[in-house]
Every structure is written in C-alpha cells, then in structure tokens.
Design a protein around this motif. Structure first.
Motif, PDB file in Angstrom:
ATOM      1  N   ALA A  57      33.219  -2.692  -5.290  1.00 44.06           N
ATOM      2  CA  ALA A  57      33.455  -3.242  -6.620  1.00 44.06           C
ATOM      3  C   ALA A  57      34.227  -4.547  -6.505  1.00 44.06           C
ATOM      4  O   ALA A  57      35.098  -4.697  -5.635  1.00 44.06           O
ATOM      5  N   VAL A  58      33.891  -5.473  -7.380  1.00 45.50           N
ATOM      6  CA  VAL A  58      34.655  -6.699  -7.559  1.00 45.50           C
ATOM      7  C   VAL A  58      35.077  -6.757  -9.024  1.00 45.50           C
ATOM      8  O   VAL A  58      34.250  -6.555  -9.918  1.00 45.50           O
ATOM      9  N   VAL A  59      36.351  -7.010  -9.280  1.00 45.32           N
ATOM     10  CA  VAL A  59      36.855  -7.217 -10.639  1.00 45.32           C
ATOM     11  C   VAL A  59      37.515  -8.589 -10.664  1.00 45.32           C
ATOM     12  O   VAL A  59      38.486  -8.833  -9.934  1.00 45.32           O
ATOM     13  N   ARG A  60      36.963  -9.482 -11.483  1.00 45.33           N
ATOM     14  CA  ARG A  60      37.440 -10.866 -11.494  1.00 45.33           C
ATOM     15  C   ARG A  60      37.759 -11.307 -12.911  1.00 45.33           C
ATOM     16  O   ARG A  60      36.901 -11.247 -13.801  1.00 45.33           O
ATOM     17  N   ALA A  61      38.976 -11.755 -13.121  1.00 46.33           N
ATOM     18  CA  ALA A  61      39.365 -12.341 -14.406  1.00 46.33           C
ATOM     19  C   ALA A  61      38.975 -13.814 -14.416  1.00 46.33           C
ATOM     20  O   ALA A  61      39.245 -14.546 -13.456  1.00 46.33           O
ATOM     21  N   GLU A  62      38.345 -14.239 -15.480  1.00 46.04           N
ATOM     22  CA  GLU A  62      38.000 -15.648 -15.646  1.00 46.04           C
ATOM     23  C   GLU A  62      39.162 -16.375 -16.328  1.00 46.04           C
ATOM     24  O   GLU A  62      40.006 -15.744 -16.979  1.00 46.04           O
ATOM     25  N   PRO A  63      39.229 -17.690 -16.209  1.00 47.56           N
ATOM     26  CA  PRO A  63      40.381 -18.423 -16.761  1.00 47.56           C
ATOM     27  C   PRO A  63      40.585 -18.222 -18.266  1.00 47.56           C
ATOM     28  O   PRO A  63      41.720 -18.286 -18.754  1.00 47.56           O
ATOM     29  N   GLU A  64      39.503 -17.967 -19.005  1.00 51.83           N
ATOM     30  CA  GLU A  64      39.655 -17.802 -20.458  1.00 51.83           C
ATOM     31  C   GLU A  64      40.011 -16.380 -20.859  1.00 51.83           C
ATOM     32  O   GLU A  64      40.146 -16.079 -22.051  1.00 51.83           O
ATOM     33  N   GLY A  65      40.149 -15.476 -19.873  1.00 49.19           N
ATOM     34  CA  GLY A  65      40.588 -14.125 -20.178  1.00 49.19           C
ATOM     35  C   GLY A  65      39.496 -13.082 -20.209  1.00 49.19           C
ATOM     36  O   GLY A  65      39.788 -11.897 -20.399  1.00 49.19           O
ATOM     37  N   THR A  66      38.249 -13.484 -20.045  1.00 53.51           N
ATOM     38  CA  THR A  66      37.192 -12.489 -19.902  1.00 53.51           C
ATOM     39  C   THR A  66      37.241 -11.920 -18.487  1.00 53.51           C
ATOM     40  O   THR A  66      37.871 -12.483 -17.587  1.00 53.51           O
ATOM     41  N   VAL A  67      36.562 -10.789 -18.291  1.00 57.97           N
ATOM     42  CA  VAL A  67      36.557 -10.136 -16.983  1.00 57.97           C
ATOM     43  C   VAL A  67      35.116  -9.873 -16.569  1.00 57.97           C
ATOM     44  O   VAL A  67      34.319  -9.368 -17.362  1.00 57.97           O
ATOM     45  N   THR A  68      34.805 -10.212 -15.343  1.00 53.49           N
ATOM     46  CA  THR A  68      33.506  -9.904 -14.761  1.00 53.49           C
ATOM     47  C   THR A  68      33.700  -8.851 -13.675  1.00 53.49           C
ATOM     48  O   THR A  68      34.550  -9.005 -12.803  1.00 53.49           O
ATOM     49  N   ALA A  69      32.921  -7.775 -13.767  1.00 54.59           N
ATOM     50  CA  ALA A  69      32.958  -6.731 -12.748  1.00 54.59           C
ATOM     51  C   ALA A  69      31.592  -6.662 -12.083  1.00 54.59           C
ATOM     52  O   ALA A  69      30.559  -6.739 -12.751  1.00 54.59           O
ATOM     53  N   ILE A  70      31.593  -6.531 -10.784  1.00 49.10           N
ATOM     54  CA  ILE A  70      30.351  -6.417 -10.015  1.00 49.10           C
ATOM     55  C   ILE A  70      30.415  -5.123  -9.224  1.00 49.10           C
ATOM     56  O   ILE A  70      31.378  -4.875  -8.501  1.00 49.10           O
ATOM     57  N   THR A  71      29.383  -4.299  -9.375  1.00 48.61           N
ATOM     58  CA  THR A  71      29.381  -2.994  -8.729  1.00 48.61           C
ATOM     59  C   THR A  71      28.201  -2.859  -7.771  1.00 48.61           C
ATOM     60  O   THR A  71      27.117  -3.398  -8.021  1.00 48.61           O
ATOM     61  N   GLY A  72      28.418  -2.129  -6.696  1.00 48.33           N
ATOM     62  CA  GLY A  72      27.359  -1.879  -5.726  1.00 48.33           C
ATOM     63  C   GLY A  72      26.387  -0.808  -6.156  1.00 48.33           C
ATOM     64  O   GLY A  72      25.334  -0.640  -5.553  1.00 48.33           O
ATOM     65  N   THR A  73      26.742  -0.039  -7.215  1.00 46.38           N
ATOM     66  CA  THR A  73      25.773   0.903  -7.766  1.00 46.38           C
ATOM     67  C   THR A  73      24.819   0.134  -8.667  1.00 46.38           C
ATOM     68  O   THR A  73      25.040  -1.033  -8.984  1.00 46.38           O
ATOM     69  N   SER A  74      23.738   0.789  -9.091  1.00 43.87           N
ATOM     70  CA  SER A  74      22.740   0.096  -9.915  1.00 43.87           C
ATOM     71  C   SER A  74      22.263   1.035 -11.005  1.00 43.87           C
ATOM     72  O   SER A  74      21.616   2.044 -10.723  1.00 43.87           O
ATOM     73  N   ALA A  75      22.605   0.713 -12.238  1.00 44.33           N
ATOM     74  CA  ALA A  75      22.273   1.587 -13.365  1.00 44.33           C
ATOM     75  C   ALA A  75      20.811   1.442 -13.757  1.00 44.33           C
ATOM     76  O   ALA A  75      20.234   0.361 -13.670  1.00 44.33           O
ATOM     77  N   HIS A  76      20.218   2.544 -14.202  1.00 43.95           N
ATOM     78  CA  HIS A  76      18.892   2.501 -14.793  1.00 43.95           C
ATOM     79  C   HIS A  76      18.859   3.419 -16.018  1.00 43.95           C
ATOM     80  O   HIS A  76      17.976   4.247 -16.163  1.00 43.95           O
ATOM     81  N   GLY A  77      19.861   3.251 -16.853  1.00 44.24           N
ATOM     82  CA  GLY A  77      19.905   3.984 -18.106  1.00 44.24           C
ATOM     83  C   GLY A  77      21.075   4.928 -18.261  1.00 44.24           C
ATOM     84  O   GLY A  77      21.279   5.489 -19.332  1.00 44.24           O
ATOM     85  N   GLN A  78      21.883   5.111 -17.218  1.00 48.00           N
ATOM     86  CA  GLN A  78      22.981   6.074 -17.304  1.00 48.00           C
ATOM     87  C   GLN A  78      24.164   5.563 -18.124  1.00 48.00           C
ATOM     88  O   GLN A  78      24.972   6.345 -18.603  1.00 48.00           O
ATOM     89  N   GLY A  79      24.302   4.244 -18.263  1.00 51.45           N
ATOM     90  CA  GLY A  79      25.423   3.703 -19.020  1.00 51.45           C
ATOM     91  C   GLY A  79      26.605   3.280 -18.170  1.00 51.45           C
ATOM     92  O   GLY A  79      27.742   3.253 -18.642  1.00 51.45           O
TER      93      GLY A  79
END
Length: 358
Positions: A57-79
């Motif tokens: 997992a990567v959790v990155r805060a952007e300068p304007e305060g939003t957050v981007t998360a990147i996960t190694g799993t891959s959803a196909h409808g589970q939420g």
C-alpha cells in the motif's frame, strides 16, 4: 489457530430462526398431510482465508490536502475503494470524498498479490492501515512544530490535530499537508507526506458462522421453495457493514442456486449442453426469499484491523443448509441423501420411491 466463539453464532442463528416454533409447524403439517412439506436445515462452517505472502500500500497526501492511496489488491466489485478510504479517513482526519483509491496500474502500484481467497481487507487493508498510521505520525510531528507543542501532546481527535487538553489549538489535515510540501518544517524532517508499507500476515484467519434454511417441498411436484434463510456470520471487525451485507447476500444467492439449480450437463457424446445463459439455470429474484442476516464479532489478533474474510463465507454455509433442509423435509419418506442440484424431478422421484408416505 484464530479467535472464535462458535457457539454464539449457532445460538444466535437458532434464536433468530425460531427453530422450536418451526419444528412445531413441521409436526402439524405432517400430522394433517399437508401438500407442502416443511424442512429445516442447519450448517456451521469455519473458513480459512487471508493468504499472504504480503500485500502493499501507498498512502500519499497531496499538497492541497487530498489523499491518494494505491493498493496492490485489485477490486472487481467488492468495494475496496470504499473500505480503504474509510480506514484512511478514520486515521488521518480527512474527509471521505477527498480520498482517491487506485489499483491495477502496474506503473504506479508497488508489487502486490491481487485479490483472492477473501484476503483484500485482511492483508491489503492492514497494509493501508499501517501506511496511514505512518502518515499520521509525520502529520502529528508537523502539527506539533506548527502549534509549538510537544509531539507527545498532539492528538488526532474529531478530525483535527490538536493539543491535548486545549481543543482550540488545532489544525486541519489540509493545513498540515500544505506545510509538508512547503517551508518551515521541523529540523531534520524531510519534505512530503507519504508512506509505503508491505503487510505480511503471520498466519491465516478463520471466519465462521451458522446458517439456517427453511424450505417448503411440494409433495406432488417435487418443487422446492426456500421460504426463509437466516445467516449469522462472524468475520471479525466489520469496517463497512453495508458492503459486508452485500457480499453475504450475493454469496447466499450463489450458494442456494448451487443447491437447487446450477449444474453442468453434458450430452452422451461429451458436449456441454449448459454452456450459455440460455441453458444454464441461474437464480432469479423470485427464486430467493428476503434474507435475514446477523453477526457476531470476534476480532482476530493476527492483524491490526481485527478483520477476517467475508467474500466467500455465505457460499460455504448456504449450500449445505439448503440441502439439509430438503432432506429434513423428506425424512418421513426414508430419504437420507440427495445429490445436487435438487431440481423438482429429482426430489419428486425421491418422494415416489420412498418407503413411507407422510
């Protein structure tokens, strides 16, 4: 092994289903020779899931305060996007709608293991949590510097980073993120506000549950109707109960259909005769009752979320519960076993060949 209070799930399922009342109704139907035979079926299960070897997992805060998360799993409808965003919102004090969860991009995603075996929340969610906590730790250090307070005195409460005991001295996450990419950071603290984590589960987790199916069997046609279904599932801590219910409902539909409808049929020369949706019997809405779902919550000690898997749980308990219910309905006819699927013809033949008529 894992945490488990199996008797609680069973006792709760029996209570909700009112099994004692059902048995009284069953006896009354048999006594008066009712056309529709009542059957009650029970199934308890323990599942193993949460497979490793790791998830990223990567959790990155952007300068304007939003957050981007990147996960190694891959959803196909589970939420996953919803659940992972909930974890981040709770631990960073960021509004849910300011979090973006990305997956499946091999250029941006660290090495991961993907989705399968009910592992995404257990392993992938734990990686998200650990990364979020590292970002939170750095955010608290930046907040302490901005508020001129000791790091130990800064807490995250009510979505704000504040000095403990002085709630008016507080900062929002966006203010901290802006400082993380600007001037005025504490000495020795690098710029940026992000973390990469790999969570390696120490062992599998074991969700469990108890299901009760109530069926009516037409003694003249062999047609089976599921009148009621009660599912009590324990998947540990539920981050998103609505999504859990959705997965349980889908699993119940699939498991009941396996018991009553679905089958691969081949012609005598080996050709698949049920190879399209025109021929393969899938369940429709009117084939299923309104499900009654409930839970017991037994957190697992083997991951920081206390979560166990749920994606496959309902399919495990529902199929044997329905088959047991049909066999129970046909017990006065000497029926002790039926092969799936329990289509009307197969059930009717079992009724017709039984040694006893009830």
């Amino acid at each position: 092994y894992d945490s488990g209070e199996y008797d609680r799930a069973l006792a709760k399922a029996l209570e909700i289903a009112r099994v004692a009342e059902l048995r009284a109704e069953q006896r009354a139907r048999r006594a008066r020779g009712d056309r529709h035979l009542l059957g009650i079926g029970l199934a308890c299960y323990v599942e193993m899931c949460g497979f490793g070897p790791f998830e990223s997992a990567v959790v990155r805060a952007e300068p304007e305060g939003t957050v981007t998360a990147i996960t190694g799993t891959s959803a196909h409808g589970q939420g996953h996007e919803t659940t992972f965003a909930q974890i981040i919102a709770d631990h960073l004090g960021v509004d849910f709608d300011r979090i973006v969860v990305r997956h499946g991009d091999t250029l941006a995603t660290p090495m991961g293991q993907g989705t399968g075996g009910s592992r995404s929340l257990v392993v992938g969610g734990s990686a998200i949590l650990q990364a979020a906590l590292r970002v939170q730790d750095k955010a608290r250090r930046i907040a302490a510097h901005m508020l001129e307070a000791a790091f130990e005195d800064v807490e995250l409460a009510d979505g704000r980073y504040r000095v403990r005991g002085v709630p008016d001295r507080a900062l929002g996450f966006a203010e901290i993120a802006a400082r993380a990419y600007g001037e005025g950071l504490p000495p020795g603290l690098p710029a940026g506000l992000e973390a990469t984590e790999f969570f390696r589960p120490p062992q599998l987790v074991y969700p469990f549950g108890a299901h009760v199916a109530v069926v009516l069997v037409d003694r003249e046609t062999g047609q089976v109707r599921v009148r009621d279904f009660v599912a009590v599932d324990d998947c540990g801590v539920r981050v998103s109960p609505v999504l859990v219910d959705g997965q349980v409902h889908g699993g119940l539909a699939q498991g009941i259909a396996q018991a009553l409808l679905e089958e691969l049929v081949y012609t005598p020369d080996g050709q698949l005769a049920t190879g399209t949706l025109m021929d393969y019997a899938l369940p429709r809405a009117d084939d299923l009752p309104s499900f009654t779902t409930a839970a017991t919550v037994t957190p697992t000690p083997v991951n920081p979320l206390g979560a166990k898997g749920i994606g496959e749980a309902a399919t495990i308990g529902s199929t044997p519960a329905v088959v047991n219910a049909v066999v129970d309905a046909l017990a006065p006819f000497g029926v002790r076993h039926l092969d799936m699927p329990l289509r009307a013809e197969r059930v009717w033949r079992a009724l017709a060949s039984g040694p006893k008529k009830a």
